[in-house]
Design a protein around this motif. Structure first.
Motif, PDB file in Angstrom:
ATOM      1  N   PRO A  35       0.803  -1.232   0.000  1.00 46.27           N
ATOM      2  CA  PRO A  35       0.000   0.000   0.000  1.00 46.27           C
ATOM      3  C   PRO A  35       0.832   1.276   0.000  1.00 46.27           C
ATOM      4  N   THR A  79      -2.733  -6.949  -4.224  1.00 48.55           N
ATOM      5  CA  THR A  79      -2.774  -6.274  -2.924  1.00 48.55           C
ATOM      6  C   THR A  79      -4.012  -6.675  -2.139  1.00 48.55           C
ATOM      7  N   LEU A 129      -2.193  -8.181   4.826  1.00 47.09           N
ATOM      8  CA  LEU A 129      -3.203  -7.128   4.931  1.00 47.09           C
ATOM      9  C   LEU A 129      -4.590  -7.675   5.205  1.00 47.09           C
ATOM     10  N   ARG A 163      -7.409   0.222   8.366  1.00 46.88           N
ATOM     11  CA  ARG A 163      -6.542  -0.229   7.272  1.00 46.88           C
ATOM     12  C   ARG A 163      -5.892   0.945   6.544  1.00 46.88           C
ATOM     13  N   HIS A 164      -4.784   0.653   5.896  1.00 45.83           N
ATOM     14  CA  HIS A 164      -4.125   1.640   5.045  1.00 45.83           C
ATOM     15  C   HIS A 164      -5.059   2.019   3.891  1.00 45.83           C
ATOM     16  N   ALA A 169      -4.792  -0.273   0.906  1.00 45.18           N
ATOM     17  CA  ALA A 169      -4.961  -1.729   0.999  1.00 45.18           C
ATOM     18  C   ALA A 169      -6.119  -2.186   0.116  1.00 45.18           C
TER      19      ALA A 169
END
Length: 478
Positions: A67, A382, A388, A408-409, A412
């Motif tokens: 990410p 991803t 993740l 989460r990022h 992601a």
């Protein structure tokens, strides 16, 4: 694909598969590009260097999977990563220089002219067009004479009819037929040309060139005819019915997108000419039809494979809607359906690979990306990274509960891309998908016939086999 690392030519170069001595990873990428990218990440890390093609014609590109690196490419260093990749050039040659492919001042001007057509208020006005088309599909299924349908084909037609109605208004049926016939021909041609080391000139009269040219000419002629009619109608005095505010059958309240495009303009940017309007329309058709169809089809198929999740979604729909038609206001009232949709977009992102080209040398994840390098980021990979996503192949709408999403990022999960080139139609896609799914799932229980659906990467994610489900009308819908 072998897993022997490519020898580093300089410090900081990304690792990657050696592939075959003469062709590198070309055959693996052609046979299964999505699987090749998955293996590359698992065996070599989050920045991978791949080579493909024979010596002298070999292409070298970098795949970025983490990410943080994706954020660099799409957002924080977006100016350094341009849409100069061969795929975008082929799309540009076939569909024109619309928002998907334009760059620099062209893109900024187009975005400013088109953005007012995609405000939340404007997009919410298309809700009735979405539910009208979805209700027509639900009614047709009841009289189809077979309890089994392929949701890939069905959702492709539903999304096509919906975007055609919103774009073309009363001309939607004729437009949908032409697009259904021509778009797959052009799409396949674009993808084939983007990934061959030597391209036959488009002007040569080969069978493939001639088929693609005929399909492109038909789409261009269709758009040009409707644009000319819109401009003539806009210049003519309104008739009694129009003046009274009664839309013609099939018309979109507030005006279809094509009519709005012909009227778009401001003092700084002027307006769009006929060619520019056509190019925007073709890009909207490409981006707004196949992508939404993919999200709809796989959400239905995944719910058909997971009856407990399907029941939970249907209970929410029944509780929220009762017997009334869903509206734009219901988008926030159907959170679990939205979570199921987002989870299907995680597992089956409509844009599985996004391509760019580096202008200047930079560093991503500790690895050097040279100037001029082709760079790809891959939602397909991803979205399946076990670092993740716990048990990433499992369908779990709970992943998108607000608190888990917030933790989460940002990159992601990025089915709509990100940064300054994020999809302008994000809200429209979510609105169309949620309202169409609510309409269909209120009417039917679904049971999967095909457990797995093979896919491949084209311009968008393509199902290469059917996704059949068994339909059972729900009692209250009878």
């Amino acid at each position: 694909m072998t897993t022997t690392p490519v020898d580093s030519r300089s410090r900081g170069e990304a690792p990657g598969p050696a592939g075959l001595p003469l062709l590198g990873s070309m055959l693996d990428l052609r046979r299964d590009s999505l699987g090749t990218f998955l293996r590359a990440q698992r065996e070599h890390g989050d920045v991978v260097r791949l080579e493909a093609g024979p010596p002298g014609l070999r292409s070298v590109f970098h795949a970025v999977f983490a990410p943080e690196g994706i954020q660099q490419v799409l957002a924080s260093e977006a100016a350094n990563f341009r849409k100069d990749h061969p795929l975008y050039e082929e799309v540009r040659r076939s569909f024109g220089n619309g928002l998907l492919t334009s760059q620099d001042t062209d893109y900024l001007r187009q975005r400013r002219l088109v953005q007012p057509l995609f405000t939340k208020r404007r997009v919410d006005g298309y809700a009735a067009a979405v539910t009208t088309e979805a209700a027509a599909v639900a009614a047709r299924w009841r009289t189809a004479g077979t309890p089994t349908v392929d949701v890939v084909r069905e959702m492709n037609r539903l999304a096509l009819c919906t975007v055609s109605r919103i774009l073309f208004g009363t001309d939607a049926a004729a437009a949908a037929d032409a697009i259904d016939r021509c778009a797959p021909v052009v799409n396949a041609y674009v993808v084939q040309r983007a990934y061959v080391p030597v391209k036959i000139p488009r002007e040569w009269p080969t069978p493939g060139n001639r088929r693609a040219r005929a399909a492109t000419d038909e789409l261009n002629a269709l758009c040009d005819r409707i644009i000319a009619e819109r401009r003539t109608a806009a210049a003519a005095p309104a008739d009694g019915a129009s003046a009274a505010g009664a839309p013609a059958d099939g018309a979109v309240p507030g005006g279809d997108l094509l009519s709005l495009l012909t009227e778009a303009g401001n003092d700084e940017d002027g307006s769009l000419d006929a060619t520019e309007i056509r190019e925007q329309v073709l890009i909207f058709l490409l981006a707004g039809h196949e992508t939404t169809a993919t999200s709809l089809a796989f959400t239905l198929h995944l719910l058909a494979r997971h009856p407990a999740e399907q029941r939970r979604v249907q209970e929410e729909i029944d509780r929220t809607l009762g017997d009334r038609t869903p509206t734009a206001a219901d988008l926030d009232r159907l959170p679990y359906l939205t979570q199921a949709l987002k989870e299907s977009m995680r597992l089956y992102p409509a844009a599985p690979v996004i391509s760019r080209r580096a202008v200047e040398a930079t560093e991503i994840g500790g690895h050097r990306i040279p100037a001029g390098a082709d760079v790809v980021v891959a939602p397909w990979v991803t979205h399946r990274n076990p670092a993740l996503w716990e048990d990433p192949e499992r369908f779990d709408p709970g992943r998108f509960a607000p608190e888990r999403e917030a933790a989460r990022h940002r990159y992601a999960w990025f089915p709509f891309g990100g940064g300054p080139r994020a999809c302008i139609g994000q809200h429209f896609s979510m609105l169309e998908s949620v309202l169409a799914l609510a309409t269909l799932l209120r009417a039917y229980d679904l049971e999967a016939v095909d457990e797995e659906v093979p896919v491949a990467a084209g311009i968008t994610l393509q199902a290469t086999g059917p996704a059949r489900v068994l339909l059972r009308p729900r009692p209250h819908f009878s």
